[in-house]
Design an enzyme around this catalytic site. Structure first.
Site, mmCIF file in Angstrom:
data_model
loop_
_atom_site.group_PDB
_atom_site.id
_atom_site.type_symbol
_atom_site.label_atom_id
_atom_site.label_comp_id
_atom_site.label_asym_id
_atom_site.label_seq_id
_atom_site.Cartn_x
_atom_site.Cartn_y
_atom_site.Cartn_z
ATOM 1 N N THR A 10 -22.526 -25.646 14.715
ATOM 2 C CA THR A 10 -21.580 -25.833 15.691
ATOM 3 C C THR A 10 -20.372 -25.509 16.110
ATOM 4 O O THR A 10 -19.087 -26.023 16.420
ATOM 5 C CB THR A 10 -21.248 -27.451 16.048
ATOM 6 O OG1 THR A 10 -20.653 -28.016 14.829
ATOM 7 C CG2 THR A 10 -23.079 -27.889 16.209
ATOM 8 N N ASP A 13 -16.880 -20.432 13.448
ATOM 9 C CA ASP A 13 -17.536 -19.152 13.004
ATOM 10 C C ASP A 13 -18.899 -19.331 12.798
ATOM 11 O O ASP A 13 -19.821 -18.242 13.295
ATOM 12 C CB ASP A 13 -17.701 -19.319 11.270
ATOM 13 C CG ASP A 13 -15.792 -18.776 11.513
ATOM 14 O OD1 ASP A 13 -14.967 -18.360 11.370
ATOM 15 O OD2 ASP A 13 -14.853 -18.974 10.061
ATOM 16 N N SER A 89 -12.883 -29.159 7.713
ATOM 17 C CA SER A 89 -11.977 -27.605 7.807
ATOM 18 C C SER A 89 -10.454 -27.644 7.325
ATOM 19 O O SER A 89 -9.717 -26.628 7.550
ATOM 20 C CB SER A 89 -12.260 -26.330 8.050
ATOM 21 O OG SER A 89 -11.812 -27.412 9.905
ATOM 22 N N SER A 130 -12.026 -19.514 0.590
ATOM 23 C CA SER A 130 -10.550 -20.179 1.994
ATOM 24 C C SER A 130 -9.621 -19.628 0.792
ATOM 25 O O SER A 130 -9.190 -20.355 -0.569
ATOM 26 C CB SER A 130 -10.791 -21.163 2.680
ATOM 27 O OG SER A 130 -8.903 -21.256 2.643
ATOM 28 N N GLU A 132 -6.378 -20.370 1.310
ATOM 29 C CA GLU A 132 -6.119 -21.783 0.889
ATOM 30 C C GLU A 132 -5.605 -22.314 -0.425
ATOM 31 O O GLU A 132 -5.449 -22.943 -1.254
ATOM 32 C CB GLU A 132 -6.032 -22.890 1.549
ATOM 33 C CG GLU A 132 -5.665 -22.956 3.071
ATOM 34 C CD GLU A 132 -4.201 -23.634 2.821
ATOM 35 O OE1 GLU A 132 -4.156 -24.318 2.459
ATOM 36 O OE2 GLU A 132 -3.819 -22.679 4.013
ATOM 37 N N TYR A 153 -7.858 -30.495 0.630
ATOM 38 C CA TYR A 153 -8.298 -29.333 1.737
ATOM 39 C C TYR A 153 -8.673 -28.393 0.777
ATOM 40 O O TYR A 153 -9.824 -27.694 0.070
ATOM 41 C CB TYR A 153 -8.504 -28.893 3.171
ATOM 42 C CG TYR A 153 -8.736 -27.831 3.473
ATOM 43 C CD1 TYR A 153 -9.990 -27.757 3.675
ATOM 44 C CD2 TYR A 153 -8.115 -26.311 3.229
ATOM 45 C CE1 TYR A 153 -10.762 -26.591 4.032
ATOM 46 C CE2 TYR A 153 -8.800 -25.209 3.322
ATOM 47 C CZ TYR A 153 -10.429 -25.791 4.115
ATOM 48 O OH TYR A 153 -10.934 -24.544 4.258
ATOM 49 N N ARG A 188 -11.526 -21.446 18.361
ATOM 50 C CA ARG A 188 -10.857 -21.676 18.009
ATOM 51 C C ARG A 188 -10.319 -23.581 17.971
ATOM 52 O O ARG A 188 -10.228 -23.667 19.409
ATOM 53 C CB ARG A 188 -9.694 -21.804 17.240
ATOM 54 C CG ARG A 188 -8.481 -21.801 15.819
ATOM 55 C CD ARG A 188 -9.588 -21.514 14.909
ATOM 56 N NE ARG A 188 -8.491 -21.839 13.175
ATOM 57 C CZ ARG A 188 -8.659 -21.994 12.682
ATOM 58 N NH1 ARG A 188 -10.044 -22.541 12.204
ATOM 59 N NH2 ARG A 188 -8.303 -21.720 11.593
#
Ligand code: NAP
Ligand code: G4F
Length: 350
Positions: A10, A13, A89, A130, A132, A153, A188
């Protein structure tokens, strides 16, 4: 017919990936969370009534916090490919909810990998890792850059990354990490900075709001276009060998530049509208992410097609159109020209 299971279907991506795989003739299964309101808006244009013959999209209630359910689903569906895109996320939110983020974004991966291992099925597993992970490591960042996570995260994604490599090494699973840099689109989530900006630009143009409150304008990100990145996910699972790969454009811009480009495209002066609210600062910031994606180029032949300026324009056009405003149109034109025939190519989000 190949069969895929997507967690996070959902999300931004997940919705593009489902669209791409359906376009390629897959049977697609998606994990969705039970909510008291509909959370499938991004899937509405590809949703098929399960009673209709030839339906190839199936949605299943479940949660990355529920190991038993994951095990049953993997066993029942027997997917050829699993894309684990589900996660809490949002980096800023992870500082408020570190335990929950660790549970879903980190431990959720252990639960899903265990489900695969225990089911004994032969499948290929993609983990949404990620940029990150790199955190405080100086740019440019590649597969060999040391990880220096700067948020709960990122710490959860680090655990997920290593669990994926461990299951590959320990149990010979075809399991890969796509280390994706920031990627954006009209789909997004509205609280990530790019969409927050383009949505505000549209609302200001429409007269619905006057101010946009942001945090750190100096952070730099390597922003790409999400549909291109889901194409990469499939390339990684179709490659002969399981490889962990960095995906990004190789160009970084500051939040300030994103603001300037968005406002000026819509004919607005950002200085009249943008204010800083320290509430959006993070306890620890990631200052500069910039991909060295040479391995992706070499291994997958992947090159980004949408430029920073086109990305901004696509997003602003779509947000204006969603409010019934006539967009300047350069973004939508770029989108059509760049060959994303498999997406709905909608001018409105969804
Ligand atoms: P997103 O739009 O925030 O989507 C996240 C998805 O995860 C949603 O479908 C969400 O469901 C689902 N989810 C959240 N908690 C869950 C739980 N407990 N159990 C099962 N599903 C859950 O994220 P995205 O931008 O599409 O990103 C996809 C993945 O790539 C994420 O893992 C993200 O961390 C990672 N990633 C993203 C980027 C990027 O720039 N976009 C870059 C690198 C990595 P609901 O719709 O019900 O909330
Ligand atoms: O849009 P952001 O919230 O994305 P961030 O933190 O880079 O994380 C995204 O990309 C990661 C890949 O690198 C993904 F793994 C992750 O799931 C997510 O998709 O923030 C971008 C930058 C940050 O430096 C933030 O401090 O924008 C800065 N910023 C400035 N004002 C803001 C705001 N971010 C948000 N969300 N909201 C603001 O008002």
């Amino acid at each position: 017919m190949s069969r895929a299971l997507i967690t996070g279907i959902t999300g931004q991506d997940g919705s593009y990936l489902a669209e791409l795989l359906l376009h390629r003739g897959y049977e697609v299964h998606g994990l969705i969370r039970r909510a008291s309101t509909f959370n499938t808006q991004r899937l509405e244009h590809i949703y098929q009534d399960p009673h209709v013959e030839d339906t190839r999209l199936f949605l299943h209630y479940g949660d990355l916090a529920d190991a038993g359910r994951l095990t049953n689903l993997v066993y029942e569906i027997q997917p050829d490919e699993i894309y684990n895109l589900g996660a809490q996320s949002h980096v800023r939110v992870s500082f408020d909810m570190p335990e929950y983020t660790g549970d879903v974004t980190g431990l959720g991966v252990a639960r899903l990998l265990e489900a695969v291992r225990r089911s004994g099925i032969k499948t290929r597993y993609y983990q949404a890792s990620s940029s990150e992970l790199f955190g405080a490591a100086p740019p440019p960042q590649s597969e060999s850059t040391p990880f220096m996570p700067q948020s709960p995260y990122a710490a959860a994604k680090l655990y997920a990354y290593w669990m994926t490599t461990n299951y590959r090494n320990a149990y010979n699973l075809f399991a890969v990490n796509g280390i994706l840099f920031n990627h954006e689109s009209p789909r997004r989530g509205e609280t990530f900075v790019t969409r927050k900006i383009t949505r505000a630009v549209a609302r200001i143009r429409k007269g619905l709001q006057k101010k946009l409150y942001l945090g750190n304008l100096e952070a730099r990100r390597d922003w790409g276009f999400a549909p291109e990145y889901v194409e990469c996910m499939t390339l990684l699972l179709q490659h002969d060998t399981p490889e962990d790969v960095v995906i990004g454009t190789g160009e970084s811009r500051s939040v300030r530049e994103f603001v300037e480009e968005s406002f000026s495209y819509a004919g607005l002066d950002w200085r009249e509208h943008v204010e800083i609210d320290p509430r959006y600062f993070r306890p620890t910031e990631v200052d500069h992410l910039l991909a060295d994606a040479s391995k992706a180029r070499r291994l997958l032949g992947w090159e980004p097609r949408v430029t920073f300026r086109e990305l901004v324009r696509i997003m602003v056009d779509c947000d204006l159109a969603a409010l019934g405003e006539t967009p300047p149109g350069a973004g939508v034109h770029a989108l059509r020209k760049k060959g994303f025939g498999w997406t709905a190519n909608r001018i409105t989000p969804g």
